[in-house]
Design a protein around this motif. Structure first.
Motif, short mmCIF file in Angstrom:
data_model
loop_
_atom_site.label_atom_id
_atom_site.label_comp_id
_atom_site.label_asym_id
_atom_site.label_seq_id
_atom_site.Cartn_x
_atom_site.Cartn_y
_atom_site.Cartn_z
N THR A 147 0.83 -1.21 0.00
CA THR A 147 0.00 0.00 0.00
C THR A 147 0.86 1.26 0.00
N GLY A 148 0.29 2.34 -0.48
CA GLY A 148 1.02 3.61 -0.49
C GLY A 148 0.86 4.33 -1.82
N ARG A 149 1.66 5.40 -1.97
CA ARG A 149 1.65 6.16 -3.23
C ARG A 149 2.74 5.62 -4.14
N VAL A 150 2.38 5.39 -5.39
CA VAL A 150 3.37 4.91 -6.36
C VAL A 150 4.37 6.04 -6.64
N GLU A 151 5.66 5.75 -6.48
CA GLU A 151 6.66 6.78 -6.82
C GLU A 151 6.83 6.80 -8.33
N ARG A 152 6.34 7.88 -8.95
CA ARG A 152 6.21 7.88 -10.42
C ARG A 152 7.55 7.76 -11.12
N ALA A 153 8.63 8.20 -10.48
CA ALA A 153 9.95 8.12 -11.13
C ALA A 153 10.38 6.66 -11.34
N THR A 154 9.72 5.75 -10.65
CA THR A 154 10.12 4.33 -10.79
C THR A 154 9.41 3.65 -11.95
N LEU A 155 8.38 4.32 -12.55
CA LEU A 155 7.57 3.66 -13.57
C LEU A 155 8.37 3.42 -14.85
N PRO A 156 8.46 2.20 -15.34
CA PRO A 156 9.18 1.95 -16.59
C PRO A 156 8.28 2.22 -17.80
N VAL A 157 8.87 2.26 -18.98
CA VAL A 157 8.07 2.28 -20.21
C VAL A 157 7.52 0.87 -20.39
N VAL A 158 6.19 0.75 -20.52
CA VAL A 158 5.57 -0.58 -20.62
C VAL A 158 5.26 -0.89 -22.08
N THR A 227 5.33 -11.08 -18.43
CA THR A 227 4.07 -10.47 -18.92
C THR A 227 3.27 -9.93 -17.74
N ALA A 228 3.22 -10.71 -16.65
CA ALA A 228 2.49 -10.26 -15.45
C ALA A 228 3.09 -8.97 -14.91
N GLN A 229 4.41 -8.86 -14.92
CA GLN A 229 5.04 -7.63 -14.40
C GLN A 229 4.69 -6.42 -15.26
N ARG A 230 4.67 -6.62 -16.58
CA ARG A 230 4.30 -5.48 -17.46
C ARG A 230 2.88 -5.02 -17.15
N LEU A 231 1.97 -5.99 -16.99
CA LEU A 231 0.57 -5.64 -16.72
C LEU A 231 0.43 -4.94 -15.36
N LEU A 232 1.20 -5.42 -14.38
CA LEU A 232 1.14 -4.78 -13.06
C LEU A 232 1.67 -3.35 -13.12
N TRP A 233 2.78 -3.16 -13.84
CA TRP A 233 3.31 -1.80 -13.99
C TRP A 233 2.27 -0.89 -14.66
N GLU A 234 1.59 -1.41 -15.69
CA GLU A 234 0.56 -0.60 -16.37
C GLU A 234 -0.51 -0.17 -15.38
N SER A 235 -0.89 -1.09 -14.46
CA SER A 235 -1.93 -0.74 -13.49
C SER A 235 -1.41 0.30 -12.49
N LEU A 236 -0.13 0.23 -12.15
CA LEU A 236 0.44 1.20 -11.20
C LEU A 236 0.58 2.57 -11.86
N ALA A 237 0.83 2.56 -13.18
CA ALA A 237 0.97 3.84 -13.89
C ALA A 237 -0.34 4.63 -13.87
N ALA A 238 -1.47 3.93 -13.66
CA ALA A 238 -2.78 4.60 -13.64
C ALA A 238 -3.04 5.28 -12.29
N ALA A 239 -2.16 5.06 -11.32
CA ALA A 239 -2.37 5.66 -9.99
C ALA A 239 -2.01 7.13 -10.02
N GLY A 240 -2.76 7.92 -9.26
CA GLY A 240 -2.46 9.35 -9.14
C GLY A 240 -1.71 9.61 -7.85
N GLU A 241 -2.14 10.65 -7.15
CA GLU A 241 -1.47 11.03 -5.89
C GLU A 241 -1.99 10.21 -4.71
#
Ligand SMILES: CC(C)(COP(=O)(O)OP(=O)(O)OC[C@H]1O[C@@H](n2cnc3c(N)ncnc32)[C@H](O)[C@@H]1OP(=O)(O)O)[C@@H](O)C(=O)NCCC(=O)NCCS
Length: 291
Positions: A147-158, A227-241
């Motif tokens: 749980t927490g806020r996704v640190e956006r700088a960690t988001l990779p290109v998916v 593949t699962a990791q890419r999908l999870l990253w995509e879902s995290l990229a949708a998080a805001g603040e």
């Protein structure tokens, strides 16, 4: 006390019992550095009732209430898909807890599991629930909640992930069968009405994820970890603040643990994935309701 099948006109009272019981439980089991628990918003209550109505329609033999002359005391909602029985919700009104009502409504729902070898429950941290599930033959797999806020700088290109639609439900069902031995079938349309579907359909791997409206995964299945990791990253990229959750992560899902820690979410250990006659599906993140 009478135990009888749930009817569509029960759903208002059923939702109220679950909201009260889960709020009380979260107050009792809260962790100091997490936000204080709140009641369901009117929007979330409406979503909950739509999901419950879907199960009452498709699984009338899996949805039960206990009542006496004061009103509803307890509820259970369960489904059966391709030989997998799943418990979607289970609660007893506060004044009646610890008096055998839960045992009675769970037994009624378990009647719907006849002929299903396999079973799955996303268990709350309530020790009374865990006790009931183990006594019904389920193995309790402890799970992590991130749980927490996704640190956006960690988001990779998916790459290789695209938005999905109803035409992808067959792909989702086929990934479901490969990963957890049974499809979600009619549940896909219900989940897609509330969450954004993203899919990967590539020679190197196939999978899907329903992304929660505020970001984070609601349900994820894939044919391999990458593949699962890419999908999870995509879902995290949708998080805001706002804070998001990645829930019901067993130790078998280290691919998800690594992504969640990289995104700088905090890990806690509170709940269980209760399974009967099956190992934790992998790579897989169950939803709490449709499993
Ligand atoms: C979980 C829940 C549905 C169970 O219903 P209930 O009517 O309270 O349950 P019952 O009285 O039938 O059974 C509870 C069992 O736990 C035992 N128990 C009571 N307190 C306990 C505790 N602190 N630790 C361990 N076991 C406990 C009881 O003795 C009983 O077991 P027994 O019948 O074998 O003696 C209900 O307590 C509830 O609504 N909890 C909050 C919501 C929730 O967590 N739901 C589960 C969703 S996965």
């Amino acid at each position: 006390m009478l135990v009888r099948p749930m009817r569509p006109d029960d759903l208002g009272a059923v939702e109220a019992i679950t909201d009260e019981a889960f709020h009380d439980l979260s107050v009792r089991t809260t962790i100091a550095d997490l936000p204080s628990p709140s009641r369901r918003s009117p929007e979330k209550s409406a979503t909950w009732r739509r999901r419950a109505a879907h199960l009452v329609r498709h699984d009338p033999g899996g949805c039960w209430v206990a009542e006496d002359d004061t009103g509803l005391l307890g509820i259970s909602l369960s489904s059966r898909r391709d030989g997998l029985w799943a418990l979607s919700s289970y609660a007893v009104t506060l004044r009646a807890q610890g008096k055998g009502v839960g045992t009675a409504v769970l037994d009624a729902a378990l009647g719907h599991s006849q002929g299903c070898l396999r079973g799955m429950i996303a268990s709350s941290p309530d020790p009374r629930a865990a006790r009931r599930y183990r006594l019904a033959g389920f193995t309790l797999h402890p799970t992590m909640t991130f749980t927490g806020r996704v640190e956006r700088a960690t988001l990779p290109v998916v790459e290789r992930v695209r938005d999905g639609s109803a035409t992808d439900f067959d792909l989702c069902d086929s990934v479901d069968r490969q990963v957890r031995g049974s499809a979600h079938s009619v549940d896909h349309a219900m989940i897609a009405a509330e969450c954004r579907l993203v899919v990967t359909d590539h020679t190197t791997g196939r999978g899907y994820c329903y992304v929660q409206p505020g970001g984070g995964p609601y349900l994820l299945a894939a044919t391999n970890r990458r593949t699962a990791q890419r999908l999870l990253w995509e879902s995290l990229a949708a998080a805001g603040e706002d804070s998001i959750d990645v829930d019901f992560v067993t130790a078998a899902q280290e691919w998800a643990v690594d992504v969640a820690l990289t995104a700088r979410l905090s890990v806690y250990n509170l709940k269980y994935l209760a399974l009967r006659n099956m190992k934790p599906p992998m790579p897989y993140l169950p939803s709490g309701f449709f499993l």
